[in-house]
Design a protein around this motif. Sequence first.
Motif, PDB file in Angstrom:
ATOM      1  N   PHE A  48      46.192  48.470  39.771  1.00 41.93           N
ATOM      2  CA  PHE A  48      45.389  49.383  38.953  1.00 41.93           C
ATOM      3  C   PHE A  48      45.420  48.885  37.517  1.00 41.93           C
ATOM      4  O   PHE A  48      46.477  48.821  36.890  1.00 41.93           O
ATOM      5  N   ARG A  49      44.235  48.526  37.011  1.00 41.24           N
ATOM      6  CA  ARG A  49      44.129  47.936  35.667  1.00 41.24           C
ATOM      7  C   ARG A  49      43.014  48.649  34.910  1.00 41.24           C
ATOM      8  O   ARG A  49      41.871  48.207  34.902  1.00 41.24           O
ATOM      9  N   GLU A  50      43.373  49.750  34.293  1.00 38.78           N
ATOM     10  CA  GLU A  50      42.416  50.556  33.524  1.00 38.78           C
ATOM     11  C   GLU A  50      42.486  50.050  32.097  1.00 38.78           C
ATOM     12  O   GLU A  50      43.487  50.243  31.409  1.00 38.78           O
ATOM     13  N   GLY A 141      45.838  31.760  35.863  1.00 38.40           N
ATOM     14  CA  GLY A 141      44.417  31.603  35.623  1.00 38.40           C
ATOM     15  C   GLY A 141      44.115  31.395  34.155  1.00 38.40           C
ATOM     16  O   GLY A 141      45.023  31.186  33.367  1.00 38.40           O
ATOM     17  N   PRO A 142      42.852  31.457  33.767  1.00 38.19           N
ATOM     18  CA  PRO A 142      41.739  31.663  34.701  1.00 38.19           C
ATOM     19  C   PRO A 142      41.407  30.399  35.499  1.00 38.19           C
ATOM     20  O   PRO A 142      41.339  29.304  34.936  1.00 38.19           O
ATOM     21  N   MET A 143      41.216  30.597  36.785  1.00 36.89           N
ATOM     22  CA  MET A 143      40.825  29.480  37.645  1.00 36.89           C
ATOM     23  C   MET A 143      39.440  28.976  37.263  1.00 36.89           C
ATOM     24  O   MET A 143      39.189  27.770  37.225  1.00 36.89           O
ATOM     25  N   HIS A 145      35.472  30.233  35.111  1.00 44.10           N
ATOM     26  CA  HIS A 145      34.916  31.110  34.082  1.00 44.10           C
ATOM     27  C   HIS A 145      34.701  32.525  34.633  1.00 44.10           C
ATOM     28  O   HIS A 145      34.320  32.708  35.779  1.00 44.10           O
ATOM     29  N   THR A 146      34.963  33.511  33.794  1.00 43.05           N
ATOM     30  CA  THR A 146      34.725  34.901  34.195  1.00 43.05           C
ATOM     31  C   THR A 146      34.254  35.718  33.002  1.00 43.05           C
ATOM     32  O   THR A 146      34.677  35.470  31.868  1.00 43.05           O
ATOM     33  N   ASP A 147      33.386  36.661  33.259  1.00 44.29           N
ATOM     34  CA  ASP A 147      32.960  37.592  32.217  1.00 44.29           C
ATOM     35  C   ASP A 147      33.743  38.900  32.294  1.00 44.29           C
ATOM     36  O   ASP A 147      33.537  39.794  31.483  1.00 44.29           O
ATOM     37  N   THR A 148      34.640  39.002  33.238  1.00 42.60           N
ATOM     38  CA  THR A 148      35.340  40.279  33.455  1.00 42.60           C
ATOM     39  C   THR A 148      36.351  40.564  32.368  1.00 42.60           C
ATOM     40  O   THR A 148      36.567  41.704  31.978  1.00 42.60           O
ATOM     41  N   LYS A 149      37.017  39.527  31.873  1.00 35.75           N
ATOM     42  CA  LYS A 149      38.055  39.694  30.853  1.00 35.75           C
ATOM     43  C   LYS A 149      37.585  38.989  29.593  1.00 35.75           C
ATOM     44  O   LYS A 149      37.400  37.774  29.586  1.00 35.75           O
ATOM     45  N   PRO A 150      37.391  39.734  28.503  1.00 31.22           N
ATOM     46  CA  PRO A 150      36.824  39.144  27.292  1.00 31.22           C
ATOM     47  C   PRO A 150      37.753  38.133  26.602  1.00 31.22           C
ATOM     48  O   PRO A 150      37.283  37.151  26.027  1.00 31.22           O
ATOM     49  N   ASP A 151      39.057  38.365  26.674  1.00 34.94           N
ATOM     50  CA  ASP A 151      40.000  37.554  25.896  1.00 34.94           C
ATOM     51  C   ASP A 151      40.705  36.496  26.742  1.00 34.94           C
ATOM     52  O   ASP A 151      41.879  36.224  26.555  1.00 34.94           O
ATOM     53  N   ILE A 152      39.956  35.859  27.667  1.00 36.30           N
ATOM     54  CA  ILE A 152      40.642  34.895  28.535  1.00 36.30           C
ATOM     55  C   ILE A 152      41.001  33.616  27.799  1.00 36.30           C
ATOM     56  O   ILE A 152      40.373  33.226  26.822  1.00 36.30           O
ATOM     57  N   GLU A 153      41.996  32.948  28.348  1.00 38.04           N
ATOM     58  CA  GLU A 153      42.380  31.628  27.871  1.00 38.04           C
ATOM     59  C   GLU A 153      41.352  30.613  28.405  1.00 38.04           C
ATOM     60  O   GLU A 153      40.474  30.948  29.177  1.00 38.04           O
ATOM     61  N   GLY A 175      46.078  32.921  42.408  1.00 42.65           N
ATOM     62  CA  GLY A 175      45.090  32.451  41.432  1.00 42.65           C
ATOM     63  C   GLY A 175      44.183  33.591  41.040  1.00 42.65           C
ATOM     64  O   GLY A 175      43.905  34.480  41.839  1.00 42.65           O
ATOM     65  N   ILE A 176      43.721  33.567  39.774  1.00 40.94           N
ATOM     66  CA  ILE A 176      42.859  34.644  39.285  1.00 40.94           C
ATOM     67  C   ILE A 176      41.811  34.095  38.318  1.00 40.94           C
ATOM     68  O   ILE A 176      42.051  33.101  37.631  1.00 40.94           O
ATOM     69  N   GLY A 177      40.685  34.778  38.273  1.00 39.69           N
ATOM     70  CA  GLY A 177      39.660  34.450  37.284  1.00 39.69           C
ATOM     71  C   GLY A 177      38.464  33.748  37.896  1.00 39.69           C
ATOM     72  O   GLY A 177      38.567  32.571  38.250  1.00 39.69           O
ATOM     73  N   GLY A 178      37.366  34.447  38.019  1.00 36.97           N
ATOM     74  CA  GLY A 178      36.126  33.845  38.485  1.00 36.97           C
ATOM     75  C   GLY A 178      36.138  33.413  39.937  1.00 36.97           C
ATOM     76  O   GLY A 178      35.329  32.566  40.340  1.00 36.97           O
ATOM     77  N   ILE A 179      37.042  33.966  40.719  1.00 33.84           N
ATOM     78  CA  ILE A 179      37.142  33.532  42.118  1.00 33.84           C
ATOM     79  C   ILE A 179      36.051  34.215  42.963  1.00 33.84           C
ATOM     80  O   ILE A 179      35.822  35.413  42.860  1.00 33.84           O
ATOM     81  N   ILE A 195      44.667  34.937  46.506  1.00 26.74           N
ATOM     82  CA  ILE A 195      43.727  35.020  45.397  1.00 26.74           C
ATOM     83  C   ILE A 195      43.658  36.456  44.897  1.00 26.74           C
ATOM     84  O   ILE A 195      43.815  37.405  45.664  1.00 26.74           O
ATOM     85  N   ALA A 196      43.447  36.585  43.593  1.00 25.39           N
ATOM     86  CA  ALA A 196      43.268  37.903  42.979  1.00 25.39           C
ATOM     87  C   ALA A 196      41.838  37.983  42.469  1.00 25.39           C
ATOM     88  O   ALA A 196      41.373  37.069  41.796  1.00 25.39           O
ATOM     89  N   VAL A 197      41.158  39.047  42.824  1.00 30.44           N
ATOM     90  CA  VAL A 197      39.754  39.185  42.414  1.00 30.44           C
ATOM     91  C   VAL A 197      39.463  40.566  41.866  1.00 30.44           C
ATOM     92  O   VAL A 197      40.048  41.567  42.295  1.00 30.44           O
ATOM     93  N   ILE A 198      38.558  40.592  40.901  1.00 31.48           N
ATOM     94  CA  ILE A 198      37.985  41.862  40.453  1.00 31.48           C
ATOM     95  C   ILE A 198      36.521  41.889  40.891  1.00 31.48           C
ATOM     96  O   ILE A 198      36.168  42.477  41.906  1.00 31.48           O
ATOM     97  N   SER A 199      35.650  41.222  40.111  1.00 33.24           N
ATOM     98  CA  SER A 199      34.215  41.435  40.291  1.00 33.24           C
ATOM     99  C   SER A 199      33.662  40.997  41.640  1.00 33.24           C
ATOM    100  O   SER A 199      32.696  41.600  42.115  1.00 33.24           O
ATOM    101  N   ALA A 200      34.257  39.994  42.260  1.00 34.73           N
ATOM    102  CA  ALA A 200      33.729  39.545  43.553  1.00 34.73           C
ATOM    103  C   ALA A 200      33.715  40.696  44.565  1.00 34.73           C
ATOM    104  O   ALA A 200      32.923  40.700  45.504  1.00 34.73           O
TER     105      ALA A 200
HETATM  106  N1  TZP Z   1      43.173  37.773  34.131  1.00 33.14           N
HETATM  107  C1  TZP Z   1      42.763  36.521  34.058  1.00 33.14           C
HETATM  108  S1  TZP Z   1      41.147  36.358  34.513  1.00 33.14           S
HETATM  109  C2  TZP Z   1      41.005  38.029  34.819  1.00 33.14           C
HETATM  110  C3  TZP Z   1      42.215  38.637  34.564  1.00 33.14           C
HETATM  111  C4  TZP Z   1      42.506  40.053  34.698  1.00 33.14           C
HETATM  112  C5  TZP Z   1      39.749  38.658  35.282  1.00 33.14           C
HETATM  113  C6  TZP Z   1      39.461  38.408  36.733  1.00 33.14           C
HETATM  114  O1  TZP Z   1      38.279  39.066  37.109  1.00 33.14           O
HETATM  115  P1  TZP Z   1      37.186  38.369  38.035  1.00 33.14           P
HETATM  116  O2  TZP Z   1      36.022  39.327  38.014  1.00 33.14           O
HETATM  117  O3  TZP Z   1      37.773  38.243  39.404  1.00 33.14           O
HETATM  118  O4  TZP Z   1      36.835  37.050  37.413  1.00 33.14           O
END
Ligand code: TZP
Length: 225
Positions: A48-50, A141-143, A145-153, A175-179, A195-200
Amino acid sequence: ESLGFSSERGDKVIPLSLYLILGSQNCKYAPEFVLQEAIRGGVTMFQFREKGESALPYREKRDLAKRLQQICQNNDIPFIVNDDIELTRELNADGIHIGQDDRPLKDVRAWFPDKIVGVSAHDVGEASKAMREGADYLGVGPMYHTDTKPDIELVKGPAVIQAMRKSGIQIPIVGIGGITHANAEAVLRAGADGIAVISAITKDQDPYQAAQMFCTDKTKRLDNK
Ligand code: TZP
Ligand code: MG
């Protein structure tokens, strides 16, 4: 009482295969629906990441967290809280995930000896330090490019996971980020446990199917390691 994700020896079993992360700000539909459907599709662990400008204030955040925790409990998957000590305690969550700029791992480890503690790591140095200080798993990550997190490395690519494995990092890595379904396999081949995903999943029209597609032969997600 033994849950599915803690073994009889008391070792933590951390089912990282398909780790869904979300807050209300990420979801196309109600977060409860997205989580329920995604679990039905094969999600193995939840965070949970609010967060961000549209994040809910504490009381509503806590109430949503409780409802999502209940869904996780009903389905016997770990419920992890992102970077919130108070909420982790209040809900007695299964674990907490912290970034490099959050409370120091040493403290968090000491406060929650029996919970799953995950740490974000961006290079071999951060990974080694987190392993030494008792992290249970690493989010790397980020593995992509992603638009989900504004302050990514800067984008690291799966190669950073390979480098961590080569340098002797043995603890579980996700792995996380743009997966996406198209690039998940490369992350696993580099040595990730999952793998860890949000937007997918959270932005998909069909979160059930989006989760399930990560579990098919096409991406060789599960059971091939
Ligand atoms: N940490 C590194 S990238 C990221 C987080 C929380 C966002 C991942 O979101 P998505 O939509 O799977 O690229
Ligand atoms: Mg954080």
